[in-house]
Scaffold this active site. Sequence first.
Site, PDB file in Angstrom:
ATOM      1  N   HIS A 140       0.407  -1.191  -0.260  1.00 19.01           N
ATOM      2  CA  HIS A 140       0.134   0.313   0.056  1.00 19.01           C
ATOM      3  C   HIS A 140       1.054   1.070  -0.397  1.00 19.01           C
ATOM      4  O   HIS A 140       0.668   2.502  -0.618  1.00 19.01           O
ATOM      5  CB  HIS A 140      -0.531   0.105   1.537  1.00 19.01           C
ATOM      6  CG  HIS A 140      -2.217   1.295   1.099  1.00 19.01           C
ATOM      7  ND1 HIS A 140      -3.383   1.022   0.510  1.00 19.01           N
ATOM      8  CD2 HIS A 140      -1.618   2.361   2.259  1.00 19.01           C
ATOM      9  CE1 HIS A 140      -3.800   2.128   1.074  1.00 19.01           C
ATOM     10  NE2 HIS A 140      -2.835   2.851   1.729  1.00 19.01           N
ATOM     11  N   HIS A 145     -10.376   2.668  -0.016  1.00 24.12           N
ATOM     12  CA  HIS A 145     -10.490   2.554   1.527  1.00 24.12           C
ATOM     13  C   HIS A 145     -10.972   1.319   1.391  1.00 24.12           C
ATOM     14  O   HIS A 145     -12.215   0.931   2.240  1.00 24.12           O
ATOM     15  CB  HIS A 145     -11.341   3.344   2.481  1.00 24.12           C
ATOM     16  CG  HIS A 145     -10.034   3.521   3.253  1.00 24.12           C
ATOM     17  ND1 HIS A 145     -10.699   3.632   5.154  1.00 24.12           N
ATOM     18  CD2 HIS A 145      -8.506   3.339   3.629  1.00 24.12           C
ATOM     19  CE1 HIS A 145      -9.732   3.708   5.864  1.00 24.12           C
ATOM     20  NE2 HIS A 145      -8.053   3.754   5.178  1.00 24.12           N
TER      21      HIS A 145
END
Length: 751
Positions: free
Chosen positions: A54, A103
């Site tokens: 990420h 998200h």
Amino acid sequence: MTDSVRRATETPDEPQPYAELGMKTDEYERVRTILGRRPTSSELAIYSVMWSEHCSYKSSKVHLRQFGSKAPESEALLVGMGENAGVVDIGDGWAATFKIESHNHPSYVEPHQGAATGVGGIVRDIMSMGARPVAVMDALRFGPLDAPDTRRVLPGVVEGVGSYGNCLGLPNIGGETSFDPCYIGNPLVNALCVGLLRKDQIKLATAPGPGNKVVLFGASTGPDGIGGASVLASATFEDESHAKRPAVQVGDPFMEKLLIECCLELFEADVVVGIQDLGAAGVSCATTELAAKGTGGMRVDLGLVPLRDPSLRPEEILMSESQERMMAVVTPEDIDAFMAICARWDVPATVIGEVTDTGRLVMTWKGEVIVDIPPGTAADDGPVYERPFHEPAGQAALNADDAGRLARPDDLRATLLTLLGSPNLASKEWVTSQYDRYVRGNTVLATPADAGVLRIGEVMPGAEETDRGIALATDGNGRYARLDPYAGAQLALAEAYRNVAVTGARPLAVTNCLNFGSPEDPEVMWQFAEAVRGLADACKTLGVPVTGGNVSFYNQTGSTPIHPTPVVGVLGVLDDVRKRVRHGFTAPELKVVLLGDTRAEFGGSEWAHVVHGHLGGLPPAVDLDAERALAAVLVEAAGRGLVEGSHDVSDGGLAIALTEACLARGVGATVHLPGDDAFVDLFSESTGRVLLAVRPESYDALADLCARREVPYYCIGATGGSALTVEGVLEVPVDELRAVHAGTIPAIFAS
């Protein structure tokens, strides 16, 4: 007390839980090589989150470089990739900054907080560029509408997006909500924010100047979200891994609102040298990235970090992703003014360290040195993988299964109503009514318009002299990308680009959120590589640079990945927002004009999906030169006041576009079809097409403009009446269309 660094040197063979933190053995050994010893537990925490998928983009970097190497020349681009968000010049001394991020996994674990903190995080990215956030958008994808998984996740996600944005006073001006079985257990929650700033007041994430102070301000640090987004987004998502998942971050939009106003006053007072938000990887990310981009060093006393839980260990402080926090670099002479402004806004602020020129990030805890690393090795020099990739084994068979073989309906009226009430094409008012679209009073267009439009004249102090506006649209189609990821990414860009142009805005720049399965799967990696290549090539052809974005890997449950889902956001500018084109059919007695040609293209279409449950063949062909010519016609026509209303033709084809145009204001229309195959004319999803509503006296000028740009145009009818009538094919009252369109989602969630 023996410091941790000395102890790490003296105990090289002490076992460390690097695997539990998501690190591979070779990555851990590389850290040992960099440091010349084993890492301390705090250093291991830093490297594990900073080298996560990420944060480091270790599997995607080799492909994302194309966005730079193929970037078109752009006079508007002020800040490109590599910063918290891209910035473009929108004229009159003003700039816009925008970005979209994911998200996804946190929103599955805890839908409300996962989605809310996704909005909060992207808002802080915009703040960190020196801008006032002015609007948000969201691109959401779920499993089937009636699936138990969707019933659990969707209401919480929508509530989270709405409540956080509403509390901040940010209008939600557009986006998407769609459904497909591939997203069961792995919803996509992509949030976009746009901000405005004077183009000479851009802030960057850098820590120059030895002796400058490092200030942590905003909310205190707690145990929520320890390793949250960085870990959740960097591993395969399996049911049995629930117990290992870190807590999802918890948001406080009221603190974020104070933080926004505080930051804007700090920027106005010119007391900030560099600034970084604390999102994924928290203090680890902010300190390493600021130091790496500055004079190379920083000394931090981790014991000065304000805590909500005094029992937190240093490693937990470093990995916490508690929300509503920022880090600033401030000169010693400005520190008192900085602190006074924070106090005025009731925003806690603490000096936790200072900038050095040592080339080292050194952290202490209770007098003990617990971190001593070169910051660039964590922030910039993580592993870079050239993952193997190959075309999926069944790709050729999938593409050979052409949707053209499917049985066509005899009753086109019934087909229209079936599609209109299907989850992807039905009204999303149940979702968007939970968002405030008009707060602050600067929204010109919002959902269900093709793009959101804001006037900037009253958003920022001193901007009253301009009539300028900005437009934003997002788009993505996982089915198209599954059939052809190269074309699918281009189709997403083309539609977002077209949706911006439909309002009369000139497309300027692109952001993207690339949602894919595991990069360790060569078939998924092929999809990713092809999508990036397609998007980079298309941006070059259309002349719109990529300013930044996000890669979200490991979107899969077990070994089953989602469809490759590149979501593309496009920002455009209107020189005069008063000349924007309104959505749909705005009045009776207007000519209905179709721009663009229609072909028999049904691969990945809503008709094939809804009626036959079919996915196969090839997606519609994209003609980027035709899209660019079409956009030029739309922008010029809007500027000359030739168009009263507009709507792009996309999912569901012309039949759905006509219906939505009628529903915009309850104005019916009577049209004839330009081709000789009614089914193709109504339900094909050929690209590069737009519906326009034009005053009769403006039609010749529009026709001349289309001819000059070589854009096909067809006058197919006129607005008026209380029904949508396709001559010789179907007739449906507008009231019946509205009832079918509006009822689907409330039937599932209204109770």
